[in-house]
Design an enzyme around this catalytic site. Sequence first.
Site, PDB file in Angstrom:
ATOM      1  CG  ASP A  86       4.609  -5.675  -2.610  1.00 27.06           C
ATOM      2  OD1 ASP A  86       4.945  -4.567  -2.168  1.00 27.06           O
ATOM      3  OD2 ASP A  86       3.440  -6.085  -2.593  1.00 27.06           O
ATOM      4  CG  HIS A 114      -2.016  -6.130  -5.667  1.00 19.24           C
ATOM      5  ND1 HIS A 114      -3.106  -5.483  -5.128  1.00 19.24           N
ATOM      6  CD2 HIS A 114      -0.919  -5.508  -5.166  1.00 19.24           C
ATOM      7  CE1 HIS A 114      -2.686  -4.501  -4.329  1.00 19.24           C
ATOM      8  NE2 HIS A 114      -1.369  -4.488  -4.338  1.00 19.24           N
TER       9      HIS A 114
END
Length: 428
Positions: free
Chosen positions: A364, A307
């Site tokens: 995600d 991330h």
Amino acid sequence: MANIATLEINGEKYEFPLIEGTEKEVAIDIKNLRSTTGGVTTIDPGYKNTGSCESSITFLDGEKGILSYRGYSIEELAEKADFLEVAYLLIFGELPTKEQNDKFHEDIKAESLVDDDIRKIVDAFPKSAHPMGVLSSLTSALTAFNPSSVNVDSEEDMYKSVVRILGKFPVLVAWTLRKKQGLPLDYGDKNLGYVENVLKMMFKKPNEEYVQNKIVVDALDKLLILHADHEQNCSTSTVRIVGSSHAGLFASLSAGISALWGPLHGGANQAVLEMLEAIKEDGGDTKKYMAKAKDKEDPFRLMGFGHRVYKNFDPRAKIIKVAADEVLADLGVEDPILEIAKGLEQEALNDDYFVKRKLYPNVDFYSGIIYRGMGIPTDMFTVMFALGRLPGWIAQWREMRLRKEPIGRPRQLYIGETKRPFVPINKR
């Protein structure tokens, strides 16, 4: 700690105050930099080191993997609160009492009808239109049916606007999906909770009864909570900067939806599924693609791992991984794409290359898997993200206006041509 920072430019020293946040973060206050130094500015592409505002909504520590809303940890909220409680917390600053919560639910339900003329706008889109484009347009169109601007200094006016958009937005989300699938547009059921209503509006077939699945409801509730706010990201910053011109709430939200659309932001979970589809088309060999991801000369990018903000682990991913496992087990989905996803997950969690670099599956990755399992089309994933992020955008817009922040106007460093004479067209 000294409460000033000293900057030296061409032998001249300038002092700027240091500001400390409640979580001991330190910022250099440079709002007087240009006036003090005679025009010097900073360059910070992407604003990675620039604080655009002071905010009391969300705290994020990427190094330690911490995310909290108004001081409450994301782990505790996901376990103990529902989405509308979290929405109330983000927007109004405190968790609602039982009476406030019940009223919030009822007032949102009372605002869940969308003007029938909005259907005509939906009908005007082809089925091939991307759902995010449709959603952004419909949100902006709400302005025409709610023309009065929000008086942010009036608690009553602000509250009415909040319940209005929270009531109507799920209808727009459901209509966006149903338009794509050729299903009749319908309204929800006032007897259902917020998340249950979203699912029924999206999936109910006209010729059969819709049966709620508690595991799916709980998973979606958690997903919406985990996506509800995430500090000053691209779409949130967009909502604030558009709102700083005193543009209305709906127009600012529409701009946020457009910002969320990109694959580097809200479109990341769609990009995950597109990557999994590509791996499937190439034979489904996860080991091959993990090797490609480790090869610096290979252009392949492993989507859904690591991330931009979290340098350790994404705290949201830990929570939603459990929900993803529960949903897939309960639904009994047999899908080669999801099998590839599980294979990549296990490879990453057990491969020293990924473990050392802390490239763990992020939110995600798991949200895409859950949406796929639920039967939500890939290009609707970012629409679901927008549904979750809605209360965060509202909270940030409201805070920006209440703090009377100035209109956003970044500076630049000009690197173009210096002054030159105009050349007539017959001499160029």
